[in-house]
Design a protein around this motif. Structure first.
Motif, PDB file in Angstrom:
ATOM      1  N   ALA A  43       1.947 -38.029 -44.257  1.00 57.24           N
ATOM      2  CA  ALA A  43       2.194 -37.039 -43.644  1.00 57.24           C
ATOM      3  C   ALA A  43       3.695 -37.145 -43.280  1.00 57.24           C
ATOM      4  N   PRO A  44       3.805 -35.053 -43.894  1.00 56.94           N
ATOM      5  CA  PRO A  44       5.464 -34.138 -43.932  1.00 56.94           C
ATOM      6  C   PRO A  44       6.461 -34.287 -42.673  1.00 56.94           C
ATOM      7  N   LEU A  45       7.586 -35.349 -42.192  1.00 58.32           N
ATOM      8  CA  LEU A  45       7.682 -34.496 -40.738  1.00 58.32           C
ATOM      9  C   LEU A  45       8.842 -33.924 -40.866  1.00 58.32           C
ATOM     10  N   GLN A  46       8.752 -33.057 -39.434  1.00 58.91           N
ATOM     11  CA  GLN A  46       9.488 -31.842 -38.725  1.00 58.91           C
ATOM     12  C   GLN A  46      10.852 -32.834 -38.586  1.00 58.91           C
ATOM     13  N   ILE A  47      12.391 -32.288 -38.575  1.00 57.54           N
ATOM     14  CA  ILE A  47      13.175 -32.436 -38.043  1.00 57.54           C
ATOM     15  C   ILE A  47      12.798 -32.384 -36.454  1.00 57.54           C
ATOM     16  N   GLY A  48      12.811 -33.952 -35.756  1.00 52.60           N
ATOM     17  CA  GLY A  48      12.633 -34.156 -34.429  1.00 52.60           C
ATOM     18  C   GLY A  48      12.708 -35.591 -33.570  1.00 52.60           C
ATOM     19  N   ALA A  49      12.176 -36.016 -32.957  1.00 53.94           N
ATOM     20  CA  ALA A  49      12.017 -37.079 -32.301  1.00 53.94           C
ATOM     21  C   ALA A  49      10.905 -37.999 -32.506  1.00 53.94           C
ATOM     22  N   VAL A  50      11.250 -39.809 -32.946  1.00 59.88           N
ATOM     23  CA  VAL A  50      10.303 -39.938 -32.858  1.00 59.88           C
ATOM     24  C   VAL A  50      10.021 -40.957 -31.918  1.00 59.88           C
ATOM     25  N   ARG A  51       8.712 -40.995 -30.980  1.00 59.86           N
ATOM     26  CA  ARG A  51       9.148 -41.811 -30.136  1.00 59.86           C
ATOM     27  C   ARG A  51       8.460 -43.349 -29.710  1.00 59.86           C
ATOM     28  N   LEU A  52       8.669 -44.280 -29.598  1.00 55.39           N
ATOM     29  CA  LEU A  52       8.191 -45.402 -30.130  1.00 55.39           C
ATOM     30  C   LEU A  52       7.939 -46.378 -28.729  1.00 55.39           C
ATOM     31  N   LYS A  53       7.008 -46.462 -28.754  1.00 51.35           N
ATOM     32  CA  LYS A  53       6.465 -46.868 -27.001  1.00 51.35           C
ATOM     33  C   LYS A  53       6.252 -48.427 -26.886  1.00 51.35           C
ATOM     34  N   LYS A  54       6.793 -49.501 -26.263  1.00 47.45           N
ATOM     35  CA  LYS A  54       6.511 -50.818 -26.228  1.00 47.45           C
ATOM     36  C   LYS A  54       6.602 -52.048 -24.545  1.00 47.45           C
ATOM     37  N   GLY A  55       6.550 -51.871 -24.402  1.00 39.32           N
ATOM     38  CA  GLY A  55       6.076 -52.279 -22.883  1.00 39.32           C
ATOM     39  C   GLY A  55       6.463 -51.806 -21.775  1.00 39.32           C
ATOM     40  N   GLY A  56       6.000 -50.902 -21.557  1.00 40.61           N
ATOM     41  CA  GLY A  56       6.353 -50.122 -20.756  1.00 40.61           C
ATOM     42  C   GLY A  56       7.585 -48.972 -20.940  1.00 40.61           C
ATOM     43  N   ASN A  57       8.430 -49.033 -22.122  1.00 39.94           N
ATOM     44  CA  ASN A  57       9.039 -48.362 -22.321  1.00 39.94           C
ATOM     45  C   ASN A  57       8.882 -47.514 -23.946  1.00 39.94           C
ATOM     46  N   THR A  58       9.362 -46.622 -23.066  1.00 40.81           N
ATOM     47  CA  THR A  58      10.297 -45.927 -24.909  1.00 40.81           C
ATOM     48  C   THR A  58      11.479 -45.505 -25.377  1.00 40.81           C
ATOM     49  N   GLU A  59      11.298 -46.096 -26.574  1.00 40.80           N
ATOM     50  CA  GLU A  59      12.594 -45.797 -27.738  1.00 40.80           C
ATOM     51  C   GLU A  59      12.288 -44.971 -28.190  1.00 40.80           C
ATOM     52  N   LEU A  60      13.881 -43.648 -28.319  1.00 36.55           N
ATOM     53  CA  LEU A  60      13.559 -42.962 -29.092  1.00 36.55           C
ATOM     54  C   LEU A  60      14.704 -42.657 -29.767  1.00 36.55           C
ATOM     55  N   VAL A  61      14.012 -42.154 -31.997  1.00 37.00           N
ATOM     56  CA  VAL A  61      15.263 -42.330 -33.152  1.00 37.00           C
ATOM     57  C   VAL A  61      14.768 -40.831 -33.076  1.00 37.00           C
ATOM     58  N   ALA A  62      16.391 -39.963 -33.589  1.00 42.34           N
ATOM     59  CA  ALA A  62      16.391 -38.751 -34.011  1.00 42.34           C
ATOM     60  C   ALA A  62      15.852 -39.095 -35.679  1.00 42.34           C
ATOM     61  N   VAL A  63      15.432 -38.498 -36.518  1.00 40.38           N
ATOM     62  CA  VAL A  63      14.970 -38.213 -38.004  1.00 40.38           C
ATOM     63  C   VAL A  63      15.009 -36.867 -38.340  1.00 40.38           C
ATOM     64  N   SER A  64      15.379 -36.544 -39.384  1.00 41.14           N
ATOM     65  CA  SER A  64      16.229 -35.195 -39.702  1.00 41.14           C
ATOM     66  C   SER A  64      14.974 -35.288 -40.988  1.00 41.14           C
ATOM     67  N   GLY A  65      13.159 -34.912 -40.603  1.00 40.60           N
ATOM     68  CA  GLY A  65      12.612 -34.684 -41.934  1.00 40.60           C
ATOM     69  C   GLY A  65      11.881 -35.954 -42.897  1.00 40.60           C
ATOM     70  N   GLY A  66      11.324 -36.460 -43.975  1.00 43.35           N
ATOM     71  CA  GLY A  66      11.218 -36.857 -44.142  1.00 43.35           C
ATOM     72  C   GLY A  66       9.569 -36.969 -44.251  1.00 43.35           C
ATOM     73  N   PHE A  67       8.727 -38.585 -44.630  1.00 44.73           N
ATOM     74  CA  PHE A  67       7.501 -39.009 -44.510  1.00 44.73           C
ATOM     75  C   PHE A  67       7.036 -40.145 -43.316  1.00 44.73           C
ATOM     76  N   LEU A  68       5.800 -40.134 -43.137  1.00 46.39           N
ATOM     77  CA  LEU A  68       5.026 -40.819 -42.917  1.00 46.39           C
ATOM     78  C   LEU A  68       3.885 -41.560 -43.022  1.00 46.39           C
ATOM     79  N   GLU A  69       3.999 -42.855 -42.925  1.00 45.48           N
ATOM     80  CA  GLU A  69       2.802 -43.859 -43.875  1.00 45.48           C
ATOM     81  C   GLU A  69       2.125 -44.276 -43.039  1.00 45.48           C
ATOM     82  N   VAL A  70       1.119 -44.040 -42.919  1.00 41.31           N
ATOM     83  CA  VAL A  70       0.148 -45.062 -41.880  1.00 41.31           C
ATOM     84  C   VAL A  70      -0.682 -45.839 -42.278  1.00 41.31           C
ATOM     85  N   ARG A  71      -0.755 -47.183 -41.557  1.00 43.33           N
ATOM     86  CA  ARG A  71      -1.451 -48.241 -42.569  1.00 43.33           C
ATOM     87  C   ARG A  71      -1.966 -48.639 -40.760  1.00 43.33           C
ATOM     88  N   PRO A  72      -3.177 -49.792 -40.886  1.00 43.97           N
ATOM     89  CA  PRO A  72      -3.818 -49.418 -39.731  1.00 43.97           C
ATOM     90  C   PRO A  72      -3.460 -50.504 -38.689  1.00 43.97           C
TER      91      PRO A  72
END
Length: 134
Positions: A43-72
């Motif tokens: 999927a193509p990405l918009q300018i926005g935040a990527v939220r990464l949840k791990k161990g009850g915490n959420t990390e944020l990464v600012a991305v300026s567009g691009g693509f997301l590839e998902v595998r299982p």
């Protein structure tokens, strides 16, 4: 708890690599939430935040567009630019926001409004990620 490996990569190199429980990102088609075992997709990405949840915490990464590839068991984000919240120079982002706002208010014929709007969105995204607002 099951996890999936997330890699966020830019032309300048890797920005983030870790195992997380959930990934959330803004795609062109809408908000995506990805858990381990998700069906493969791209999927193509918009300018926005990527939220990464791990161990009850959420990390944020600012991305300026691009693509997301998902595998299982893996998510790869190929971004034009990306910064972890802790790496953002907020003063530089605020200066970029002010420059973009001045360009948009100038109403001159030689101003590229689309480019100024994108610069404003990128700066606002970086500031919001730095401050933890999404």
């Amino acid at each position: 708890m099951k996890t999936l490996t997330v890699s966020i990569v830019t032309p300048d190199g890797p920005v983030y690599e870790s195992d997380v429980e959930m990934v959330s990102a803004k795609a062109q088609s809408g908000e995506l939430g990805i858990l381990p075992g998700h069906i493969p997709m791209v999927a193509p990405l918009q300018i926005g935040a990527v939220r990464l949840k791990k161990g009850g915490n959420t990390e944020l990464v600012a991305v300026s567009g691009g693509f997301l590839e998902v595998r299982p068991d893996k998510v790869t984000i190929l971004a034009q630019a990306a910064e972890k919240a802790s790496d953002i120079d907020v003063e530089r982002a605020k200066a970029a926001k002010e420059r973009a706002e001045r360009r948009l208010q100038a109403k001159q014929d030689d101003i590229d409004f689309k480019r100024a709007e994108l610069a404003l969105k990128r700066a606002m995204n970086r500031i919001n990620v730095y401050e933890g607002r999404i």
